[in-house]
Design a protein around this motif. Structure first.
Motif, PDB file in Angstrom:
ATOM      1  N   ILE A  55       0.846  -1.196   0.000  1.00  0.00           N
ATOM      2  CA  ILE A  55       0.000   0.000   0.000  1.00  0.00           C
ATOM      3  C   ILE A  55       0.879   1.243   0.000  1.00  0.00           C
ATOM      4  CG2 ILE A  55      -1.680   1.331   1.332  1.00  0.00           C
ATOM      5  CD1 ILE A  55      -2.823  -1.418   2.226  1.00  0.00           C
ATOM      6  N   LEU A  56       1.905   1.237   0.830  1.00  0.00           N
ATOM      7  CA  LEU A  56       2.816   2.380   0.909  1.00  0.00           C
ATOM      8  C   LEU A  56       3.497   2.620  -0.437  1.00  0.00           C
ATOM      9  CD1 LEU A  56       3.475   4.248   3.270  1.00  0.00           C
ATOM     10  CD2 LEU A  56       5.470   2.859   3.724  1.00  0.00           C
ATOM     11  N   ILE A  66       5.585   9.924   4.764  1.00  0.00           N
ATOM     12  CA  ILE A  66       5.049   8.902   5.677  1.00  0.00           C
ATOM     13  C   ILE A  66       6.201   8.104   6.286  1.00  0.00           C
ATOM     14  CG2 ILE A  66       3.642   6.812   5.857  1.00  0.00           C
ATOM     15  CD1 ILE A  66       1.909   9.253   5.414  1.00  0.00           C
ATOM     16  N   GLU A  67       7.153   7.709   5.463  1.00  0.00           N
ATOM     17  CA  GLU A  67       8.273   6.921   5.968  1.00  0.00           C
ATOM     18  C   GLU A  67       9.106   7.717   6.975  1.00  0.00           C
ATOM     19  OE1 GLU A  67      10.195   5.582   2.384  1.00  0.00           O
ATOM     20  OE2 GLU A  67       8.916   3.806   2.257  1.00  0.00           O
ATOM     21  N   TYR A  93       8.027   5.959  10.332  1.00  0.00           N
ATOM     22  CA  TYR A  93       9.027   4.926  10.585  1.00  0.00           C
ATOM     23  C   TYR A  93      10.340   5.458  11.131  1.00  0.00           C
ATOM     24  CZ  TYR A  93       5.932   1.757   8.147  1.00  0.00           C
ATOM     25  OH  TYR A  93       4.866   0.997   7.769  1.00  0.00           O
ATOM     26  N   GLU A  94      10.671   6.706  10.808  1.00  0.00           N
ATOM     27  CA  GLU A  94      11.945   7.240  11.259  1.00  0.00           C
ATOM     28  C   GLU A  94      11.793   8.245  12.386  1.00  0.00           C
ATOM     29  OE1 GLU A  94      14.346   8.419   7.897  1.00  0.00           O
ATOM     30  OE2 GLU A  94      13.463   6.818   6.691  1.00  0.00           O
ATOM     31  N   GLY A  95      10.560   8.638  12.692  1.00  0.00           N
ATOM     32  CA  GLY A  95      10.310   9.481  13.847  1.00  0.00           C
ATOM     33  C   GLY A  95      10.638  10.957  13.680  1.00  0.00           C
ATOM     34  N   ILE A 136      11.593  17.161   8.955  1.00  0.00           N
ATOM     35  CA  ILE A 136      11.402  16.733   7.567  1.00  0.00           C
ATOM     36  C   ILE A 136      11.652  17.906   6.629  1.00  0.00           C
ATOM     37  CG2 ILE A 136       9.701  15.933   5.871  1.00  0.00           C
ATOM     38  CD1 ILE A 136       8.439  14.281   8.177  1.00  0.00           C
ATOM     39  N   ALA A 137      11.108  19.075   6.996  1.00  0.00           N
ATOM     40  CA  ALA A 137      11.305  20.276   6.173  1.00  0.00           C
ATOM     41  C   ALA A 137      12.797  20.577   6.020  1.00  0.00           C
ATOM     42  CB  ALA A 137      10.572  21.462   6.790  1.00  0.00           C
ATOM     43  N   GLU A 138      13.539  20.462   7.113  1.00  0.00           N
ATOM     44  CA  GLU A 138      14.972  20.728   7.069  1.00  0.00           C
ATOM     45  C   GLU A 138      15.705  19.679   6.239  1.00  0.00           C
ATOM     46  OE1 GLU A 138      16.030  20.974  11.221  1.00  0.00           O
ATOM     47  OE2 GLU A 138      14.872  22.821  11.485  1.00  0.00           O
TER      48      GLU A 138
END
Length: 188
Positions: free
Chosen positions: A133-134, A145-146, A150-152, A158-160
């Motif tokens: 699905i992913l 999403i990952e 999954y990586e926290g 994420i933006a950085e």
């Protein structure tokens, strides 16, 4: 076959809240592999994942009274416990130091194993078919999403990491979850 096999979720939850050993055994037998798959996606080694999954089930046992069926399903609650426990473990000082002290060959091999679709880690993470699905998500949605799940990573991190504005990450994350929700509906 367990006598609890066809019990409604509400009855299982009541038994768990009463600390019924048979209900807990049923829970472990039926959900351990799926939760282990989530943990393996976050924790690098199977040895550590086994430690984490033990902690997950101890937390479930100790805190089942906190479960509120008005807020979601039991499985979703357990997945969140597994994810958060694995993220806490990965971010712990001992694990961070251990990862820093890994020989380069161990790190490279681990990354190569993760990239192989037939790897043990990939197979366990795919226990409930979530990997398929992913993989159907748009690449820009899948990476969010990952990274988050999954990586926290936080949205700011994420933006950085992706060098995009925070607002873009928030918009894409919302789109990713909407797309994921639709894919999960179609999967049933």
């Amino acid at each position: 076959m367990s006598p609890l096999h066809n019990l409604p979720e509400e009855t299982l939850i009541l038994l768990l809240k009463k600390k019924n050993q048979q209900a807990f055994s049923y829970l472990y037998d039926n959900y351990a592999d799926a939760l282990y798959g989530v943990v393996c996606r976050i924790v690098a080694s199977t040895e550590h994942a086994e430690e984490v999954i033990q902690d997950v089930f101890v937390k479930i046992w100790k805190h089942v009274d906190l479960f509120d069926s008005e807020k979601g399903r039991l499985y979703t609650w357990m997945i969140n416990i597994a994810r958060n426990t694995a993220l806490d473990y990965r971010k712990s000082k001992g694990v961070v130091n251990e990862m820093k002290n890994q020989p380069l060959s161990n790190i490279v091999n681990t990354d190569e194993e993760r990239d192989q679709s037939g790897s043990e880690q990939h197979t366990k993470a795919d226990f409930i078919g979530f990997r398929n699905i992913l993989d159907k998500l748009k690449p820009e949605c899948r990476i969010l999403i990952e990274m988050a799940y999954y990586e926290g990573y936080t949205q700011q991190e994420i933006a950085e990491q992706l060098d995009v504005p925070l607002g873009t990450v928030k918009t894409r994350t919302k789109a990713a979850f909407l797309q994921l929700k639709q894919l999960l509906k179609d999967y049933r």
